[in-house]
Design an enzyme around this catalytic site. Structure first.
Site, PDB file in Angstrom:
ATOM      1  N   SER A 155       0.845  -1.194   0.000  1.00 32.67           N
ATOM      2  CA  SER A 155       0.000   0.000   0.000  1.00 32.67           C
ATOM      3  C   SER A 155       0.881   1.244   0.000  1.00 32.67           C
ATOM      4  O   SER A 155       1.700   1.405  -0.898  1.00 32.67           O
ATOM      5  CB  SER A 155      -0.949  -0.053   1.209  1.00 32.67           C
ATOM      6  OG  SER A 155      -1.989   0.862   1.060  1.00 32.67           O
ATOM      7  N   ASP A 380      -8.512  -6.028  -5.126  1.00 24.73           N
ATOM      8  CA  ASP A 380      -8.162  -4.909  -4.231  1.00 24.73           C
ATOM      9  C   ASP A 380      -9.321  -3.918  -4.192  1.00 24.73           C
ATOM     10  O   ASP A 380      -9.825  -3.496  -5.231  1.00 24.73           O
ATOM     11  CB  ASP A 380      -6.885  -4.228  -4.732  1.00 24.73           C
ATOM     12  CG  ASP A 380      -6.244  -3.340  -3.671  1.00 24.73           C
ATOM     13  OD1 ASP A 380      -6.972  -2.518  -3.062  1.00 24.73           O
ATOM     14  OD2 ASP A 380      -5.034  -3.456  -3.438  1.00 24.73           O
ATOM     15  N   HIS A 416      -6.931  -6.038  -0.635  1.00 23.08           N
ATOM     16  CA  HIS A 416      -5.822  -5.104  -0.430  1.00 23.08           C
ATOM     17  C   HIS A 416      -4.750  -5.672   0.504  1.00 23.08           C
ATOM     18  O   HIS A 416      -5.017  -5.901   1.678  1.00 23.08           O
ATOM     19  CB  HIS A 416      -6.364  -3.792   0.138  1.00 23.08           C
ATOM     20  CG  HIS A 416      -5.332  -2.700   0.172  1.00 23.08           C
ATOM     21  ND1 HIS A 416      -4.708  -2.233  -0.961  1.00 23.08           N
ATOM     22  CD2 HIS A 416      -4.808  -1.994   1.198  1.00 23.08           C
ATOM     23  CE1 HIS A 416      -3.855  -1.280  -0.628  1.00 23.08           C
ATOM     24  NE2 HIS A 416      -3.891  -1.119   0.673  1.00 23.08           N
TER      25      HIS A 416
END
Ligand SMILES: *[C@@H]1O[C@H](CO)[C@@H](O)[C@H](O)[C@H]1NC(C)=O
Ligand SMILES: *[C@@H]1O[C@H](CO)[C@@H](O)[C@H](O)[C@H]1NC(C)=O
Ligand SMILES: *[C@@H]1O[C@H](CO)[C@@H](O)[C@H](O)[C@H]1NC(C)=O
Ligand SMILES: *[C@@H]1O[C@H](CO)[C@@H](O)[C@H](O)[C@H]1NC(C)=O
Ligand SMILES: *[C@@H]1O[C@H](CO)[C@@H](O)[C@H](O)[C@H]1NC(C)=O
Ligand SMILES: *[C@@H]1O[C@H](CO)[C@@H](O)[C@H](O)[C@H]1NC(C)=O
Ligand SMILES: [Ca+2]
Length: 487
Positions: A155, A380, A416
């Site tokens: 991320s 995601d 994610h």
């Protein structure tokens, strides 16, 4: 002695990937901890950086490892503990703002004025400096430098990894970058698209309705990849139209009641799958795949089925309020499509070079001999997968030999930074990268672990493929990795 608990991955934080230590609840580690606070003269910033070294030299594995941050968390003291426990020397930085500070605390020098030095610290400067300082301290403490230096993040941590690959590759031998929040100048305002569109269409569907669209799409498209497993591995084949369920009634439990799907609701969902578009209909950024939960992009809370409010994705809201509108009180209420376009363009115009992290010239990295292994879950729900594909393709246009030093693996059905029904490589990717760096073992495959079909308490593995190869079901037992190939 420092006591801590190993922090796992979490969806919004995306804090690296920290292997669980079997059977150990609260490990302790003997650490030499160096804390530094410094400023760049004239910039009035304050960076807090932490260096962690296994106290006893015999516990040091001769390597250096930095774990990346998540969202606005650049890093901090806790990010060095797991690497040290695993035998690495490490460092981490708060990126020029306190670890709990909100963007309104540090992002503006006054209303209307970006705090450029602080944003630059967060974007990459403090990160590369933490690496330099950490490696220097390692050399001083043990009398010899690290044999290998690594980055591991997801991320924001994936974006930081790309920043290092683009600007400071000489600091690292290997970089793992998961679900990178690159093209930040586009990805961040794109994250407000859901609430903006909902407001324009004047529709606030409760979560159960949003989820009903996802469920219907997965039902229709799941099998198109040959395996009915809740995963859409071939998103390009999914032509499900949100409008196809207009008029259906959804039986909601929380809030309680039946909701009939309207044209506006379908248009909203379709807009999230397509990604933000300008008033003229041009695509501004990528959308989400049909098997990505849309709850983070249009998180509604309701007092009844007819009375819901939408909470925007917090990173997107922080970004637009603090750095684009540069007004902490900014609200999207009443925002038109034209005004949204304008905000989007301002974000790109002002910030691409500072935090876009989308520079496609990786020649420095190629010459430094650094390897980068990127991966991205195809389900995601926060960072659209296709932004990473977009970047990889643009790098490939500059250098056809990119796979020699930079590989991207897409993970079908993974959310994610990990989890979801799909083939999650989060626990194997770091070792795969290390083997590439230290043994020259080129990663032609990346092992991911998924829930087994027909038995949710069992797992199956899949050998994910380096892009542009596609992880493809061939024939045979769907729980057997050998039934899949890279095509
Ligand atoms: C940040 O917030 C967490 C949770 O509220 C708290 O435990 C921690 O002490 C805070 N850290 C700092 C540096 O303020
Ligand atoms: C993402 O790219 C793939 C091709 O690489 C395409 O099949 C898919 O439809 C794209 N998805 C979105 C949401 O743009
Ligand atoms: C919703 O519709 C079902 C029939 O589909 C009905 O049994 C139920 O009572 C309805 N619920 C409410 C809250 O109206
Ligand atoms: C909608 O919900 C809000 C917050 O729960 C409440 O203040 C408001 O009165 C409600 N509006 C209607 C029309 O019920
Ligand atoms: C490199 O190969 C050796 C011998 O097969 C193995 O023991 C070692 O674990 C490998 N190193 C890495 C980082 O994979
Ligand atoms: C499901 O998998 C678990 C773990 O492998 C196994 O113990 C169990 O027997 C399996 N159940 C069925 C119904 O196959
Ligand atoms: Ca499938």
């Amino acid at each position: 002695a420092h006591e801590f608990s190993t922090s796992g991955r979490n969806a919004t934080g995306g804090v690296g990937v920290i292997p669980d230590i079997p059977g150990v609840e609260t490990p302790t580690v003997d650490i030499c901890l160096v804390s530094l606070s410094y400023t760049h003269p004239g910039q009035q910033d304050l960076v807090n950086t932490y260096i962690g070294l296994p106290l006893d030299a015999k516990d040091w594995n001769s390597r250096f490892l930095m774990h990346g941050g998540g969202a606005w968390y650049a890093g901090g003291e806790s990010s060095i503990l797991t690497p040290v426990l695993l035998g690495y020397a490490s460092s981490s930085t708060d990126g020029g703002h306190g670890i709990n500070a909100s963007t309104t605390d540090w992002g503006l020098t006054s209303d209307g004025h970006t705090n450029w030095p602080a944003l630059r610290d967060f974007s990459s400067l403090a990160i590369s400096e933490a690496a330099v300082l950490g490696k220097m301290a390692t050399r001083l403490y043990y009398g010899s430098g690290a044999e290998y230096s690594y980055w591991h993040g997801c991320s924001t941590g994936g974006r930081q990894g790309h920043a290092m690959a683009q600007d400071h590759p000489e600091l690292f031998d290997g970089i793992v970058a998961g679900a990178p929040a690159i093209s930040w100048d586009k990805f961040a305002p794109a994250g407000l698209w859901g609430p903006v569109l909902a407001q324009i269409l004047d529709t606030q569907p409760p979560q159960c309705v949003v989820d009903a669209f996802t469920k219907a799409a997965v039902e229709e498209c799941d099998g198109l990849d040959g395996v009915t497993d809740g995963i859409i591995a071939f998103p390009g084949r999914c032509n499900f139209k949100a409008s196809s369920i207009i008029g259906q009634t959804i039986n909601c439990i929380d809030p309680n009641g039946n909701v009939t799907i309207t044209k506006d609701m379908a248009e909203l969902i379709s807009g999230l799958w397509e990604g933000p578009r300008s008033a003229e209909g041009q695509s501004l950024w990528y959308g989400f795949h049909h098997d990505s939960s849309l709850a983070s992009m249009i998180g509604t809370s309701c007092s009844s089925t007819k009375n819901c409010t939408i909470a925007p994705f917090s990173v997107a809201k922080d970004w637009v309020n603090t750095f684009v509108a540069r007004n902490p009180e900014f609200s999207i209420e009443g925002l038109t499509r034209q005004e949204y376009d304008r905000l989007f363009r301002q974000s790109v115009d002002r910030y691409t070079s500072l935090i876009g992290t989308s520079n496609t010239d990786l020649s420095k990295m190629k010459h430094a001999g650094t390897k980068m292994l990127a991966w991205h879950g195809m389900a995601d729900q926060l960072v659209p997968t296709n932004g990473t594909i977009d970047y990889y393709e643009r790098v490939t246009k500059l250098d056809a030999d990119v796979a020699d030093y930079y590989r991207l693996f897409l993970a079908p059905g993974v959310t994610h930074c990990g989890f979801g029904p799909g083939f999650d490589p989060a626990e194997t990717v770091f070792d795969t990268m290390r083997a590439w760096v230290e043994n020259g073992t080129v990663p032609d495959r990346l092992e991911g672990v998924a829930v087994a079909v027909g038995n949710s308490s069992a797992t199956r593995t899949g050998n994910l493929c380096p892009y542009p190869q596609v992880f493809t079901y061939n024939e045979g037992d769907v729980n057997d990795a050998a039934s899949f190939t890279c095509a």
